[in-house]
Design an enzyme around this catalytic site. Sequence first.
Site, PDB file in Angstrom:
ATOM      1  N   ASN A 122       0.813  -1.281  -0.128  1.00  0.00           N
ATOM      2  CA  ASN A 122       0.016   0.174  -0.085  1.00  0.00           C
ATOM      3  C   ASN A 122       0.847   1.194  -0.045  1.00  0.00           C
ATOM      4  O   ASN A 122       0.214   2.216  -0.288  1.00  0.00           O
ATOM      5  CB  ASN A 122      -0.998   0.111   1.122  1.00  0.00           C
TER       6      ASN A 122
ATOM      7  N   GLY B 126       2.793  -6.385   6.783  1.00  0.00           N
ATOM      8  CA  GLY B 126       1.732  -7.059   6.241  1.00  0.00           C
ATOM      9  C   GLY B 126       0.797  -7.336   6.954  1.00  0.00           C
ATOM     10  O   GLY B 126       0.521  -6.817   7.879  1.00  0.00           O
ATOM     11  N   SER B 127      -0.171  -8.260   6.512  1.00  0.00           N
ATOM     12  CA  SER B 127      -1.568  -8.562   7.353  1.00  0.00           C
ATOM     13  C   SER B 127      -0.886  -9.538   8.354  1.00  0.00           C
ATOM     14  O   SER B 127      -0.030 -10.226   8.474  1.00  0.00           O
ATOM     15  CB  SER B 127      -2.254  -9.472   6.310  1.00  0.00           C
TER      16      SER B 127
ATOM     17  N   GLU C 169       4.935  -5.611  11.650  1.00  0.00           N
ATOM     18  CA  GLU C 169       4.199  -4.700  11.423  1.00  0.00           C
ATOM     19  C   GLU C 169       2.973  -4.968  10.654  1.00  0.00           C
ATOM     20  O   GLU C 169       3.187  -5.127   9.596  1.00  0.00           O
ATOM     21  CB  GLU C 169       4.930  -3.416  10.501  1.00  0.00           C
TER      22      GLU C 169
ATOM     23  N   CYS D 299      -2.545   1.364   6.588  1.00  0.00           N
ATOM     24  CA  CYS D 299      -2.531   0.673   7.822  1.00  0.00           C
ATOM     25  C   CYS D 299      -3.063   1.290   9.136  1.00  0.00           C
ATOM     26  O   CYS D 299      -3.705   0.769   9.718  1.00  0.00           O
ATOM     27  CB  CYS D 299      -1.310  -0.131   8.209  1.00  0.00           C
TER      28      CYS D 299
ATOM     29  N   GLU E  32     -10.601  -6.121   8.798  1.00  0.00           N
ATOM     30  CA  GLU E  32      -9.969  -4.728   8.605  1.00  0.00           C
ATOM     31  C   GLU E  32     -10.559  -4.149   7.149  1.00  0.00           C
ATOM     32  O   GLU E  32     -10.451  -5.051   6.165  1.00  0.00           O
ATOM     33  CB  GLU E  32      -8.428  -4.995   8.248  1.00  0.00           C
TER      34      GLU E  32
HETATM   35  P1  NAD Z   1       0.420  -9.514   2.961  1.00  0.00           P
HETATM   36  O1  NAD Z   1       0.427 -10.085   4.200  1.00  0.00           O
HETATM   37  O2  NAD Z   1      -0.857 -10.191   1.960  1.00  0.00           O
HETATM   38  O3  NAD Z   1       1.510  -9.353   2.117  1.00  0.00           O
HETATM   39  C1  NAD Z   1       2.687  -8.810   2.683  1.00  0.00           C
HETATM   40  C2  NAD Z   1       3.902  -9.478   2.131  1.00  0.00           C
HETATM   41  O4  NAD Z   1       3.901 -10.887   2.454  1.00  0.00           O
HETATM   42  C3  NAD Z   1       4.030  -9.329   0.544  1.00  0.00           C
HETATM   43  O5  NAD Z   1       5.484  -9.046   0.211  1.00  0.00           O
HETATM   44  C4  NAD Z   1       3.667 -10.675   0.037  1.00  0.00           C
HETATM   45  O6  NAD Z   1       4.445 -11.064  -1.050  1.00  0.00           O
HETATM   46  C5  NAD Z   1       4.081 -11.591   1.260  1.00  0.00           C
HETATM   47  N1  NAD Z   1       3.250 -12.892   1.404  1.00  0.00           N
HETATM   48  C6  NAD Z   1       1.918 -12.936   1.096  1.00  0.00           C
HETATM   49  N2  NAD Z   1       1.415 -14.103   1.473  1.00  0.00           N
HETATM   50  C7  NAD Z   1       2.741 -14.866   1.834  1.00  0.00           C
HETATM   51  C8  NAD Z   1       2.705 -16.185   2.408  1.00  0.00           C
HETATM   52  N3  NAD Z   1       1.594 -17.136   2.512  1.00  0.00           N
HETATM   53  N4  NAD Z   1       3.905 -16.572   2.677  1.00  0.00           N
HETATM   54  C9  NAD Z   1       5.041 -15.570   2.591  1.00  0.00           C
HETATM   55  N5  NAD Z   1       4.719 -14.382   2.196  1.00  0.00           N
HETATM   56  C10 NAD Z   1       3.704 -13.977   1.915  1.00  0.00           C
HETATM   57  O7  NAD Z   1      -0.375  -7.736   3.174  1.00  0.00           O
HETATM   58  P2  NAD Z   1      -0.468  -6.598   1.961  1.00  0.00           P
HETATM   59  O8  NAD Z   1      -2.165  -7.297   1.488  1.00  0.00           O
HETATM   60  O9  NAD Z   1       0.563  -6.690   1.047  1.00  0.00           O
HETATM   61  O10 NAD Z   1      -0.712  -5.536   2.974  1.00  0.00           O
HETATM   62  C11 NAD Z   1      -1.945  -5.233   3.494  1.00  0.00           C
HETATM   63  C12 NAD Z   1      -1.850  -5.541   5.168  1.00  0.00           C
HETATM   64  O11 NAD Z   1      -0.631  -5.046   5.654  1.00  0.00           O
HETATM   65  C13 NAD Z   1      -2.984  -4.709   5.793  1.00  0.00           C
HETATM   66  O12 NAD Z   1      -3.431  -5.697   6.906  1.00  0.00           O
HETATM   67  C14 NAD Z   1      -2.357  -3.648   6.513  1.00  0.00           C
HETATM   68  O13 NAD Z   1      -2.949  -3.188   7.689  1.00  0.00           O
HETATM   69  C15 NAD Z   1      -1.038  -4.240   6.889  1.00  0.00           C
HETATM   70  N6  NAD Z   1       0.031  -3.071   6.814  1.00  0.00           N
HETATM   71  C16 NAD Z   1       0.616  -2.729   8.018  1.00  0.00           C
HETATM   72  C17 NAD Z   1       1.442  -1.821   8.188  1.00  0.00           C
HETATM   73  C18 NAD Z   1       2.433  -1.458   9.403  1.00  0.00           C
HETATM   74  O14 NAD Z   1       3.135  -0.529   9.449  1.00  0.00           O
HETATM   75  N7  NAD Z   1       1.931  -1.888  10.360  1.00  0.00           N
HETATM   76  C19 NAD Z   1       1.619  -1.045   6.893  1.00  0.00           C
HETATM   77  C20 NAD Z   1       1.095  -1.484   5.877  1.00  0.00           C
HETATM   78  C21 NAD Z   1       0.206  -2.468   5.476  1.00  0.00           C
END
Ligand code: NAD
Length: 453
Positions: free
Chosen positions: A112, A185-186, A207, A241, A329
């Site tokens: 994002n 990520g999530s 995070e 996020c 979320e």
């Molecule tokens: P995501 O968890 O789907 O992906 C994040 C990363 O993980 C990507 O690089 C992806 O390639 C990798 N990934 C995805 N599935 C995986 C798996 N099964 N095994 C290993 N790696 C995998 O998250 P997203 O959709 O990119 O981002 C959205 C989420 O991130 C939301 O929940 C948001 O709140 C959170 N977020 C948190 C912050 C923070 O600073 N706390 C910042 C931005 C986004």
Amino acid sequence: MEKLIQKQKDFFHSGQTLPYAFRIKQLETLESALRDNEKLFEEAIYNDFKKSSFDTFTTELALIYSEIKEVKRNLHAWMRPKGVPNNLINFPGKSYILQEPLGVTLVISAWNYPFLLLFTPAISAMAAGNTVVLKPSEIPSATAKVIDAIITASFDPQYVAVVQGGVTETTQLLKQDFDKIFFTGSTQVGRIIYRAAAEKLIPVTLELGGKSPAIVTPSCNLKMTAKRLVWGKFLNAGQTCVAPDYVLVHESMEPSFLATCRHEIEKAKYAFDNDNYCQIINDANFKRLVALIDKDKVYSGGTFDAATRYIAPTLLRHISFEDKIMKEEIFGPILPVLTYTNFTEALQQIKSLPKPLSAYLFSESKKEKKEMLQTVSFGGGAINDVVMHLANPNLPFGGIGASGMGSYHGKAGFMAFSHQKSILQKANWLELPLKYSPVSAKKLWFIRQVFKW
Ligand code: NAD
């Protein structure tokens, strides 16, 4: 991947990343690479989700430059050994803490804010004297390609490397022997990362996301509240996020709150109707979000267009915690507004849910501020504002519980990528005989006195 990690290990063990001058030079290289290629970054991110050049600068590049500036200003002080008081049982000697780099680190980021979420932890890793492998999100694919091209042209991969890819490549990376994993990520994928890291006892910073609440009380400045909330919620089309996920407003002011928010949205029409307003990142998220809009509960907005992945800034009313939209979320431009009658009960409701990444209170009441800050646990947040706390590098940024662990930005980022090596350095001109045999009652009495002191 094994070869890449081995190369980084060899480079790290050569000691070349340790000197202050090396770290500063590399941060300057990164800054020049970003500044020289701003146009490319803008185009890529526009291709991926129609983010405007204004937003790309203000919400990504400017914050990265500010992080580099902050690090350059303070790195010398952060790297210095820190003396701590010595205690009597270690007399004569001194005690101090060294900041030791962890080694070969991995930064995995979300889509994002594709530059900010990748480069800010990378800056911390480099400042702390580590090598780093960057795994950008694969979802904004044009952006990932540009990141790869620019980093590969600017750094030797034995120091900073990019690995592009999605689940398969990240799974492969997670099998490698890193000394630190920094993940954004999530919460769901955070669990996968944590499990993989646990197998190898690799320290992590996670995070993650969640539902960040905003509480609006009758004592607030309503106009300012609506202005700031509307900006923070619909920035990046709600794909932030720390965006307020939902609002809890006192029942007495729900009509005026909604009307003022709608007015703010209409005033910002320019931003929400043209190239300044982001698309939803992909079809899957578009469909997920549209399914969360209950037509009967739309107060304003609620329109969308699949061809352009556009969803209008939407306010929903008459929402309860039982609604579908309150079960996940949102991560999009839909703001559910719920009401409360009793402030303490509203806080209890928030406390019954997983600990959020952020929480926001709009209030002029000292009592309410104190009650919220003392009783609700959350990563970080703001009083009378939203989102902006993450733009102060002096505030450690991170979640708690389901919203993450550890923090970064500024000194917190440097610490996240450093080991605190504790050293006791003894002098040889005296050695008290107390701990050596033969032991005696007299010695024990003496030791008891020392520990009382
Ligand atoms: P995501 O968890 O789907 O992906 C994040 C990363 O993980 C990507 O690089 C992806 O390639 C990798 N990934 C995805 N599935 C995986 C798996 N099964 N095994 C290993 N790696 C995998 O998250 P997203 O959709 O990119 O981002 C959205 C989420 O991130 C939301 O929940 C948001 O709140 C959170 N977020 C948190 C912050 C923070 O600073 N706390 C910042 C931005 C986004």
